[in-house]
Design a protein around this motif. Structure first.
Motif, mmCIF file in Angstrom:
data_model
loop_
_atom_site.group_PDB
_atom_site.id
_atom_site.type_symbol
_atom_site.label_atom_id
_atom_site.label_comp_id
_atom_site.label_asym_id
_atom_site.label_seq_id
_atom_site.Cartn_x
_atom_site.Cartn_y
_atom_site.Cartn_z
ATOM 1 N N ASP A 284 21.862 44.484 27.355
ATOM 2 C CA ASP A 284 21.012 43.410 27.873
ATOM 3 C C ASP A 284 20.547 43.723 29.289
ATOM 4 O O ASP A 284 19.374 43.523 29.632
ATOM 5 N N GLN B 10 32.000 44.480 21.155
ATOM 6 C CA GLN B 10 30.585 44.169 20.943
ATOM 7 C C GLN B 10 29.991 43.451 22.142
ATOM 8 O O GLN B 10 28.842 43.709 22.530
ATOM 9 N N LYS B 11 30.763 42.573 22.740
ATOM 10 C CA LYS B 11 30.285 41.809 23.893
ATOM 11 C C LYS B 11 30.012 42.730 25.079
ATOM 12 O O LYS B 11 28.998 42.586 25.777
ATOM 13 N N GLN C 118 26.598 46.484 13.640
ATOM 14 C CA GLN C 118 25.263 46.422 14.225
ATOM 15 C C GLN C 118 24.569 47.783 14.226
ATOM 16 O O GLN C 118 23.448 47.913 14.708
ATOM 17 N N GLY D 276 16.822 45.276 23.226
ATOM 18 C CA GLY D 276 18.225 44.888 23.299
ATOM 19 C C GLY D 276 18.827 44.423 22.005
ATOM 20 O O GLY D 276 20.048 44.280 21.905
ATOM 21 N N ASN D 277 18.021 44.192 20.982
ATOM 22 C CA ASN D 277 18.522 43.679 19.707
ATOM 23 C C ASN D 277 18.694 44.808 18.695
ATOM 24 O O ASN D 277 17.834 45.694 18.598
ATOM 25 N N PRO D 278 19.768 44.772 17.899
ATOM 26 C CA PRO D 278 19.995 45.846 16.920
ATOM 27 C C PRO D 278 18.997 45.774 15.768
ATOM 28 O O PRO D 278 18.563 44.692 15.364
ATOM 29 N N ARG E 209 18.115 50.088 19.004
ATOM 30 C CA ARG E 209 17.856 48.760 19.553
ATOM 31 C C ARG E 209 16.382 48.625 19.946
ATOM 32 O O ARG E 209 15.766 49.566 20.438
ATOM 33 N N GLU F 237 23.364 53.403 16.858
ATOM 34 C CA GLU F 237 22.542 52.198 16.805
ATOM 35 C C GLU F 237 21.126 52.498 17.289
ATOM 36 O O GLU F 237 20.918 53.399 18.108
ATOM 37 N N GLN G 277 26.892 44.704 24.297
ATOM 38 C CA GLN G 277 25.709 43.843 24.339
ATOM 39 C C GLN G 277 25.324 43.525 25.783
ATOM 40 O O GLN G 277 24.138 43.520 26.136
ATOM 41 N N LYS G 278 26.319 43.274 26.612
ATOM 42 C CA LYS G 278 26.036 42.963 28.007
ATOM 43 C C LYS G 278 25.407 44.152 28.716
ATOM 44 O O LYS G 278 24.453 44.004 29.491
#
Length: 385
Positions: free
Chosen positions: A238, A230-231, A287, A374-376, A371, A369, A234-235
């Motif tokens: 982002d 997930q990290k 997510q 950047g947010n789910p 987004r 997903e 997410q990176k």
């Protein structure tokens, strides 16, 4: 593996020239978008180097798994291409065989008619004109019958010419049929070789995956692995979101936000994991959604946009991300193969990938997903039931 940004450089300028050359304001927006994508290139390249530089036995196995899955994806693409060429060759052979059958039937019919004409000519005699002249006393009647006779002779000649053309076409088709049959045989042999290579790579993947799963035997190890996946994602997202923030994606279609509740799911299948449901023993949440589907089933873009990532990402396998503008993106992970490259434009319902289990999955499906900045966000609110 062809890098994300090498492919981006090849496609981005071409797309901009084709789509916006006639609109100065749109061209300016497109240029700004291209410049931002170039800035994104160095950032993500550094991110991928950082991911791959981690030293651990698990990471080594992940690298081996990535290599196997990327090789499998390439082989599957090559197999699909060979199958397409083979189908085209078989179709052409079928067309040639049908034409040959029609010509042979035509040949038999022409032979029958020519035989009847020969019998008629024999009965009329070789000196047809002279016999007509000696048997006639009225010049007008003789002249009319002579013209009829000439028509008959011309008709016979036309039939003979058609017969010769039929024979010539048959002579032309026969070697083409033989060549096409040989080409099909060679293509089938190449296809068999690729299938053997695929089988070997799939066995290698199974061994690597089994070894990797041993390192994840404990729940703590699974949690650490899922959190790391997930990290990484997410990176990546982002960096994409921050770089493309406030950059309008040139488009003449309906805005993504106006399609809320009306979009189609990317693939048909059963949803195994829903947005927000617990995972990793309840310490993490999904997510997005995981749709269970058979290998090779098409994965379709949910809306028009531009591919901003089409590559392998550890933990998510063959991943494709589409920018829909105004901060909205959709992502499709664990694919078998990716059919669109970075920089490609896609329309809603375009096939962009095929369902698979890359990234270390045991079962096949697509992880999906949506987004916003950047947010789910819950895909069920966007896609109709």
């Amino acid at each position: 593996m062809q890098s994300f940004f090498a492919r981006l450089a090849r496609y981005s300028s071409l797309c901009a020239c084709l789509l916006w050359a006639s609109a100065p304001m749109a061209q300016e927006s497109a240029t700004e978008y291209e410049n931002k994508l170039k800035q994104l290139r160095e950032t993500i390249a550094e991110l991928k180097r950082e991911i791959n530089s981690v030293k651990s036995s698990r990471n080594t196995l992940q690298n081996q798994l990535q290599g196997s899955e990327e090789d499998i994806a390439k082989l599957l693409k090559k197999i699909d291409r060979l199958k397409g060429e083979l189908a085209s060759q078989k179709k052409q052979l079928s067309r040639l065989n049908n034409e040959r059958a029609q010509l042979q039937q035509q040949k038999r019919s022409q032979q029958k008619h020519i035989g009847e004409e020969i019998n008629g000519a024999y009965r009329l005699g070789q000196q047809g004109n002279l016999r007509l002249l000696l048997n006639q006393q009225e010049p007008d009647k003789f002249s009319r019958q002579l013209r009829y006779y000439q028509y008959i002779v011309e008709a016979r000649q036309a039939k003979l010419d058609e017969f010769r053309q039929t024979i010539a076409r048959l002579d032309e088709i026969e070697p083409k049929i033989l060549a096409q049959a040989e080409a099909i045989s060679e293509q089938q042999s190449r296809l068999q070789t690729q299938h053997q290579a695929l089988t070997s790579k799939q066995a290698e993947r199974r061994r690597t995956l089994a070894a990797l799963n041993k390192t994840l035997a404990s729940k703590d190890a699974q949690l650490i692995s899922k959190a790391a996946d997930q990290k990484r994602l997410q990176k990546l997202l982002d960096e994409v979101s921050q770089t493309l923030a406030n950059i309008k994606l040139p488009s003449n279609g309906v805005a993504f936000k106006k399609r809320k509740g009306k979009l189609k799911w990317p693939s048909s299948g059963r949803i195994r994991h829903r947005y927000g449901s617990p995972r990793a023993d309840g310490k993490l949440k999904w997510q997005g959604v995981f749709i269970r589907a058979n290998d090779g089933r098409p994965v379709r873009a949910i809306h028009h946009g531009r591919v901003v990532f089409s590559d392998y990402l550890k933990g998510h396998g063959m991943l494709i991300i589409v920018d829909h503008g105004e901060g909205y993106m959709s992502l499709y992970a664990h694919n078998q193969t990716l059919l669109k490259e970075t920089g490609d434009w896609v329309d809603g319902n375009d096939v962009i990938a095929k369902v698979g289990n890359t990234g270390g999955l045991e079962e096949s499906g697509v992880y999906f997903e949506i987004r916003y900045k950047g947010n789910p966000t819950n895909p069920a609110r966007w896609c109709r039931a």
